[in-house]
Motif scaffolding. Structure first.
Motif, PDB file in Angstrom:
ATOM      1  N   GLU A 119       7.747  24.135 -96.803  1.00 12.03           N
ATOM      2  CA  GLU A 119       8.478  24.194 -95.563  1.00 12.03           C
ATOM      3  C   GLU A 119       9.945  24.235 -96.064  1.00 12.03           C
ATOM      4  N   LYS A 120      10.229  23.439 -97.031  1.00 10.16           N
ATOM      5  CA  LYS A 120      11.954  23.627 -97.420  1.00 10.16           C
ATOM      6  C   LYS A 120      12.372  25.000 -97.937  1.00 10.16           C
ATOM      7  N   SER A 121      11.407  25.332 -98.581  1.00  6.04           N
ATOM      8  CA  SER A 121      11.620  26.855 -99.168  1.00  6.04           C
ATOM      9  C   SER A 121      11.716  27.800 -97.992  1.00  6.04           C
ATOM     10  N   LEU A 122      10.971  27.763 -97.054  1.00  8.96           N
ATOM     11  CA  LEU A 122      10.992  28.679 -95.888  1.00  8.96           C
ATOM     12  C   LEU A 122      12.244  28.444 -95.267  1.00  8.96           C
ATOM     13  N   ALA A 123      12.673  27.166 -94.959  1.00  9.58           N
ATOM     14  CA  ALA A 123      13.756  26.897 -94.208  1.00  9.58           C
ATOM     15  C   ALA A 123      14.944  27.482 -94.974  1.00  9.58           C
ATOM     16  N   ASN A 124      15.125  27.228 -96.234  1.00  8.98           N
ATOM     17  CA  ASN A 124      16.204  28.174 -96.839  1.00  8.98           C
ATOM     18  C   ASN A 124      16.066  29.497 -96.796  1.00  8.98           C
ATOM     19  N   PHE A 125      15.017  29.960 -96.771  1.00 10.64           N
ATOM     20  CA  PHE A 125      14.944  31.490 -96.627  1.00 10.64           C
ATOM     21  C   PHE A 125      15.511  31.830 -95.022  1.00 10.64           C
ATOM     22  N   ASN A 126      14.859  31.282 -94.140  1.00  8.58           N
ATOM     23  CA  ASN A 126      15.187  31.558 -92.846  1.00  8.58           C
ATOM     24  C   ASN A 126      16.824  31.241 -92.483  1.00  8.58           C
ATOM     25  N   ARG A 127      17.404  30.343 -93.223  1.00 12.35           N
ATOM     26  CA  ARG A 127      18.801  30.041 -93.271  1.00 12.35           C
ATOM     27  C   ARG A 127      19.698  31.336 -93.810  1.00 12.35           C
ATOM     28  N   GLN A 128      19.029  32.137 -94.819  1.00 15.63           N
ATOM     29  CA  GLN A 128      19.625  33.120 -95.437  1.00 15.63           C
ATOM     30  C   GLN A 128      19.829  34.424 -94.243  1.00 15.63           C
ATOM     31  N   LEU A 129      18.441  34.382 -93.564  1.00 11.12           N
ATOM     32  CA  LEU A 129      18.290  35.431 -92.634  1.00 11.12           C
ATOM     33  C   LEU A 129      19.159  35.311 -91.391  1.00 11.12           C
ATOM     34  N   GLY A 130      19.354  33.942 -91.026  1.00 10.22           N
ATOM     35  CA  GLY A 130      20.097  33.725 -89.691  1.00 10.22           C
ATOM     36  C   GLY A 130      21.061  32.320 -90.201  1.00 10.22           C
ATOM     37  N   ILE A 179      10.672  35.496 -86.871  1.00  7.83           N
ATOM     38  CA  ILE A 179      10.796  34.384 -85.946  1.00  7.83           C
ATOM     39  C   ILE A 179      12.412  34.334 -85.824  1.00  7.83           C
ATOM     40  N   VAL A 180      13.111  34.638 -86.773  1.00  6.68           N
ATOM     41  CA  VAL A 180      14.591  34.574 -86.587  1.00  6.68           C
ATOM     42  C   VAL A 180      15.232  35.645 -85.543  1.00  6.68           C
ATOM     43  N   ASP A 181      14.346  36.789 -85.646  1.00  6.58           N
ATOM     44  CA  ASP A 181      14.678  37.855 -84.681  1.00  6.58           C
ATOM     45  C   ASP A 181      14.578  37.252 -83.269  1.00  6.58           C
ATOM     46  N   LEU A 182      13.235  36.594 -83.022  1.00  5.43           N
ATOM     47  CA  LEU A 182      12.887  36.066 -81.958  1.00  5.43           C
ATOM     48  C   LEU A 182      14.196  34.940 -81.235  1.00  5.43           C
ATOM     49  N   MET A 183      14.214  34.243 -82.239  1.00  8.14           N
ATOM     50  CA  MET A 183      15.353  33.307 -82.036  1.00  8.14           C
ATOM     51  C   MET A 183      16.766  33.583 -81.566  1.00  8.14           C
ATOM     52  N   GLU A 184      17.226  34.723 -81.953  1.00 15.03           N
ATOM     53  CA  GLU A 184      18.319  35.380 -81.658  1.00 15.03           C
ATOM     54  C   GLU A 184      18.148  35.783 -80.220  1.00 15.03           C
ATOM     55  N   GLN A 185      17.094  36.621 -79.988  1.00 14.15           N
ATOM     56  CA  GLN A 185      16.846  37.145 -78.648  1.00 14.15           C
ATOM     57  C   GLN A 185      16.934  36.000 -77.399  1.00 14.15           C
ATOM     58  N   ILE A 186      16.169  34.717 -77.817  1.00 15.57           N
ATOM     59  CA  ILE A 186      16.138  33.805 -76.645  1.00 15.57           C
ATOM     60  C   ILE A 186      17.237  32.739 -76.979  1.00 15.57           C
ATOM     61  N   ASP A 187      18.167  32.937 -77.934  1.00 14.18           N
ATOM     62  CA  ASP A 187      19.213  31.893 -78.128  1.00 14.18           C
ATOM     63  C   ASP A 187      18.882  30.485 -78.218  1.00 14.18           C
ATOM     64  N   ALA A 188      17.880  30.377 -79.378  1.00 10.71           N
ATOM     65  CA  ALA A 188      17.395  29.277 -80.121  1.00 10.71           C
ATOM     66  C   ALA A 188      18.146  28.934 -81.259  1.00 10.71           C
ATOM     67  N   GLN A 189      18.323  27.538 -81.551  1.00 14.93           N
ATOM     68  CA  GLN A 189      19.304  27.272 -82.835  1.00 14.93           C
ATOM     69  C   GLN A 189      18.362  26.504 -83.803  1.00 14.93           C
ATOM     70  N   VAL A 190      17.027  25.967 -83.518  1.00 14.70           N
ATOM     71  CA  VAL A 190      16.320  25.133 -84.420  1.00 14.70           C
ATOM     72  C   VAL A 190      14.975  25.582 -84.642  1.00 14.70           C
ATOM     73  N   ILE A 191      14.467  25.619 -85.640  1.00 16.30           N
ATOM     74  CA  ILE A 191      13.105  25.756 -85.898  1.00 16.30           C
ATOM     75  C   ILE A 191      12.404  24.454 -86.226  1.00 16.30           C
ATOM     76  N   ILE A 192      11.361  24.124 -85.628  1.00 13.17           N
ATOM     77  CA  ILE A 192      10.522  22.868 -85.901  1.00 13.17           C
ATOM     78  C   ILE A 192       9.444  23.081 -86.624  1.00 13.17           C
ATOM     79  N   ARG A 193       9.086  22.168 -87.719  1.00 21.73           N
ATOM     80  CA  ARG A 193       7.793  22.472 -88.516  1.00 21.73           C
ATOM     81  C   ARG A 193       7.312  21.051 -88.802  1.00 21.73           C
ATOM     82  N   GLY A 194       6.167  21.106 -88.791  1.00 24.88           N
ATOM     83  CA  GLY A 194       5.493  19.710 -88.850  1.00 24.88           C
ATOM     84  C   GLY A 194       5.258  19.692 -90.356  1.00 24.88           C
TER      85      GLY A 194
END
Length: 162
Positions: free
Chosen positions: A98-109, A73-88
């Motif tokens: 989701e907190k753990s995944l958010a921290n991991f995604n922040r490390q990637l991007g 998802i972080v690669d796609l976000m870069e391609q489409i110029d998105a800044q925020v991931i939404i999670r329910g």
């Protein structure tokens, strides 16, 4: 313009997902619903059909688009110029995961933020897995999925339930 993505398998899209989409679409200029595709998992509904069903379920939301991806998802976000991931999040277990995944995604991007949206109370126990289970046991899913998904499921089942 702030662009957000709401990733998931959406197999199938539920009214809980739709609630998050509706609410997130009011918070951001543009929301992209991203259907993830994992070729190592057997999907219940084909990914292209899921994209179509979601598009038909959100067609009245002019700032929402739908696409699929096989990558991160972080690669796609870069391609489409998105800044925020939404999670329910439905409960504390979801929150922790989701907190753990958010921290991991922040490390990637490092420019990626995650916004967690608590599920509306009446959708707390709803999941795609439960919808598939109801289908398996030949129970109605009418109260749990948007109309386009309901119609598709009835076609799949060979019913004409209204």
């Amino acid at each position: 313009m702030t662009k957000a993505v709401f990733p998931g398998s959406f197999d199938p899209l539920t009214n809980g997902h739709l609630d998050i989409i509706n609410r997130a679409s009011r918070l951001f200029d543009h929301l992209v619903v991203v259907v993830g595709y994992n070729n190592q998992k057997k999907s219940w509904i084909d990914v292209n059909k899921r994209v179509d069903l979601i598009q038909r379920s959100v067609d009245r939301l002019t700032n929402v688009s739908v696409l699929s991806t096989t990558g991160l998802i972080v690669d796609l976000m870069e391609q489409i110029d998105a800044q925020v991931i939404i999670r329910g999040v439905r409960n504390t277990n979801d929150f922790d995961a989701e907190k753990s995944l958010a921290n991991f995604n922040r490390q990637l991007g490092s420019d990626i933020d995650t916004v967690l949206i608590p599920t509306t109370t009446n959708f707390e126990s709803l999941s795609s897995t439960r919808v598939r289970e109801l289908y398996h046991f030949k129970k109605s899913v009418k109260n749990y999925v948007p109309q386009p998904v309901f119609d598709f499921i009835n076609e799949k089942r060979g019913l004409d339930e209204k």
